[in-house]
Design a protein around this motif. Sequence first.
Motif, PDB file in Angstrom:
ATOM      1  N   UNK A 184      -7.455  -5.467  -5.857  1.00  8.92           N
ATOM      2  CA  UNK A 184      -6.859  -4.382  -6.437  1.00  8.92           C
ATOM      3  C   UNK A 184      -6.500  -3.070  -5.503  1.00  8.92           C
ATOM      4  N   UNK A 185      -4.785  -3.634  -4.924  1.00 11.53           N
ATOM      5  CA  UNK A 185      -3.964  -3.101  -5.009  1.00 11.53           C
ATOM      6  C   UNK A 185      -2.620  -3.768  -5.524  1.00 11.53           C
ATOM      7  N   UNK A 216      -2.002  -7.232  -4.557  1.00 11.00           N
ATOM      8  CA  UNK A 216      -1.754  -8.338  -4.177  1.00 11.00           C
ATOM      9  C   UNK A 216      -2.504  -9.265  -4.377  1.00 11.00           C
ATOM     10  N   UNK A 246      -5.838 -16.716   2.903  1.00 10.17           N
ATOM     11  CA  UNK A 246      -6.449 -15.593   2.214  1.00 10.17           C
ATOM     12  C   UNK A 246      -7.640 -15.310   1.882  1.00 10.17           C
ATOM     13  N   UNK A 247      -7.671 -14.969   3.571  1.00  8.60           N
ATOM     14  CA  UNK A 247      -8.879 -14.321   3.817  1.00  8.60           C
ATOM     15  C   UNK A 247      -8.479 -12.358   3.517  1.00  8.60           C
ATOM     16  N   UNK A 248      -9.798 -12.418   2.684  1.00  6.07           N
ATOM     17  CA  UNK A 248     -10.026 -10.522   2.540  1.00  6.07           C
ATOM     18  C   UNK A 248      -9.200 -10.667   0.775  1.00  6.07           C
ATOM     19  N   UNK A 249      -8.960 -12.194   0.194  1.00  3.38           N
ATOM     20  CA  UNK A 249      -7.944 -11.598  -1.127  1.00  3.38           C
ATOM     21  C   UNK A 249      -9.482 -11.134  -1.747  1.00  3.38           C
ATOM     22  N   UNK A 250     -10.058 -10.781  -1.943  1.00  2.00           N
ATOM     23  CA  UNK A 250     -10.863 -10.510  -3.197  1.00  2.00           C
ATOM     24  C   UNK A 250     -10.853  -9.212  -2.811  1.00  2.00           C
ATOM     25  N   UNK A 251     -10.467  -8.387  -2.178  1.00  2.00           N
ATOM     26  CA  UNK A 251     -10.402  -7.032  -2.048  1.00  2.00           C
ATOM     27  C   UNK A 251      -8.790  -6.570  -2.020  1.00  2.00           C
ATOM     28  N   UNK A 252      -7.898  -7.690  -1.825  1.00  2.00           N
ATOM     29  CA  UNK A 252      -7.031  -7.581  -1.984  1.00  2.00           C
ATOM     30  C   UNK A 252      -6.308  -6.413  -3.298  1.00  2.00           C
ATOM     31  N   UNK A 273       1.254  -1.350   0.119  1.00  2.00           N
ATOM     32  CA  UNK A 273       0.036  -0.161   0.401  1.00  2.00           C
ATOM     33  C   UNK A 273       1.042   1.245  -0.160  1.00  2.00           C
TER      34      UNK A 273
END
Lengths: 372, 372
Positions: free
Chosen positions: A100-101, A103, A92-98, A72
């Motif tokens: 975007x940047x 990651x 992988x928790x949160x991977x769908x959001x990551x 970030x």
Amino acid sequence: MKMIHTADWHLGKRLNGHSFLEDQRHVLKQFVDAMEEEQPDVIVIAGDIYDTAHPNKSVVTLFEETIQQLNLKMHIPIVMINGNHDSKERLSYGASWFNNSQLFIRTTLASFFEPILFEDVALYTLPFFTVSEAREYLEEQVESYEEAVKKFVQRVQSQLDVTKKNVLVGHFTLNGAPKSDSERDLTIGTIEAVSPKYLEGFDSVLLGHIHHPFALDYDHIFYSGSLLQYSFSEVNQAKGYRVIEWHADGMQQTFKRFVPQYELEVVEGTYEDVVNGRFERKSDNSYFHFKLREMHHVTEPMQKLKQLYPNTLALTPEVFVASVSTEQTPHIKQLQPMTIINQFYEMHTDTSLSDIQQAYLETLMTEQREGN
Amino acid sequence: MKMIHTADWHLGKRLNGHSFLEDQRHVLKQFVDAMEEEQPDVIVIAGDIYDTAHPNKSVVTLFEETIQQLNLKMHIPIVMINGNHDSKERLSYGASWFNNSQLFIRTTLASFFEPILFEDVALYTLPFFTVSEAREYLEEQVESYEEAVKKFVQRVQSQLDVTKKNVLVGHFTLNGAPKSDSERDLTIGTIEAVSPKYLEGFDSVLLGHIHHPFALDYDHIFYSGSLLQYSFSEVNQAKGYRVIEWHADGMQQTFKRFVPQYELEVVEGTYEDVVNGRFERKSDNSYFHFKLREMHHVTEPMQKLKQLYPNTLALTPEVFVASVSTEQTPHIKQLQPMTIINQFYEMHTDTSLSDIQQAYLETLMTEQREGN
């Protein structure tokens, strides 16, 4: 195109009760500072980010802060896969959001067929899996890790874009790689090493699992090695990260070393010499494994040694080592875990484990390894 | 401007050994479907998303899938804070990345002074905290939760933009709110309820913690209530979410109910009537608390009841209730946990807890509540 290859961070790792968290923080700071200078196009982390499926708060925080800084703040794309020590779900928790940047946390077998594209490079991620997961995903019979890798590579072959550099990121043992004490077996009861001949078609293969950064002798297949020396069998082993650069005329790789806070050291000598400081060492705070002679008269040697050298982690009386090491120890190290349990059971009960007992133990070991 | 107010999901909650996970999945699906219709500008989740600081894999997955659906697929902004059941660290893991898609997970006291702006509305998030955390953050003496809230609101007053609607999102007990059995005490040994007079300056206050959606009688201060009935003291209590709409002429609020998979029911009667099905019920699969008369001759009543009504969660022989309930039970409910422990200790040992013992127990309880 400049790629950084790292793996086997094993955040939260403990050795003989000692937590390496502060050492890991120290070296990860070096890594972040180095990345500020390197300005790579992508960082690849080839599995075993955590040491356990249930890392505690401070361990997760160290990971999050490090990745936050790199991804970030410094805007470096990161590609990572789970290793055999990681929980897929937790990692992988949160991977769908990551995403975007840029990651990319890859934990599914399906992800292998969706390469991540960077300019002229395509990254194919093969996260750690079990043979039964491979069987289920491929929907065909698979007997070994090797067979699974072979089938995955075969299926992706037609998809490879030969105008690009195709890079495989994986977490497994390649034939010929020597193992140390701190890698945990990938599979139980199956042949686990993979022959490099099944990796054809890839311009480069970046692996995790083996902790020695020079475990292999290929010009395009690498282990990055672990973040730190995690067992006394890794003493004096270089630890760092690898820089891989693609130029018009080919690939160039450089290994860059970390300077750890304290090192692991194995010290051989007499008890008397050691307590009087008459031995060579890098620091009194090194993580010592003392192998000492002439100490049968000492009542609490470990207590005394820890007073003098607070990071003392192991003590072996040399007489003991001499009597059992040459025959027994190396033999045991070559056995499968189930074989060791079986032998132990037979030695103590004069009967063998029943099929039901064996199956139950195997389930337990699989569950434990997969972090359930 | 349309806001959705929900809280106290308590994902992973168990009651008498029964996991509510499938019931939670059932109701969250209704919530997601409802959001598809409502098309709100923001969803506010006012704390206690998880029931424990260490939710297991399937619980975390349910949460992630739900939020993914709402935030990434349906592009609805979400603002959430931690409640006293959540681990701040676990809940906020990844928060810096989530902000990119307007998923705001707020767990720090500093976040209160950085409102989240939506058109004409400013959301001030006051996540759950302990009195000692407030003392440390504010750098002044704070004796109670009420005093802390008062000071936080005072400090933010000058910052409020009166041309906007200022909304406070918090997780605490407001004076006058009746409690049920499933809210856990926020603090130990301090006065925990907050007087509404300290919340002046806010056009609306959206709270979590109390499970009853009509616990308060104000036109601008609300509890959303919990996702499901989580204790038998909540039988027949409506569960759902609140829609808050700001129009030119003011605010309008509507409570919309969920239809749970199975309900909690308390059944009073004779054992004979119940095993013969002679009683009113919504479903044989309801979560029953049986309070039964005439069962002293039955040897394994619970086993028999579970055979007939598999979701039976509790059984009280009525004769027992009659003898102790009116005097003892309500009295105990009004006591602080430390007082109860003290009385129990005195009853069994004829001595009081020492200061050291008390301090140790208080530390344990604080740690347990804060999820360490």
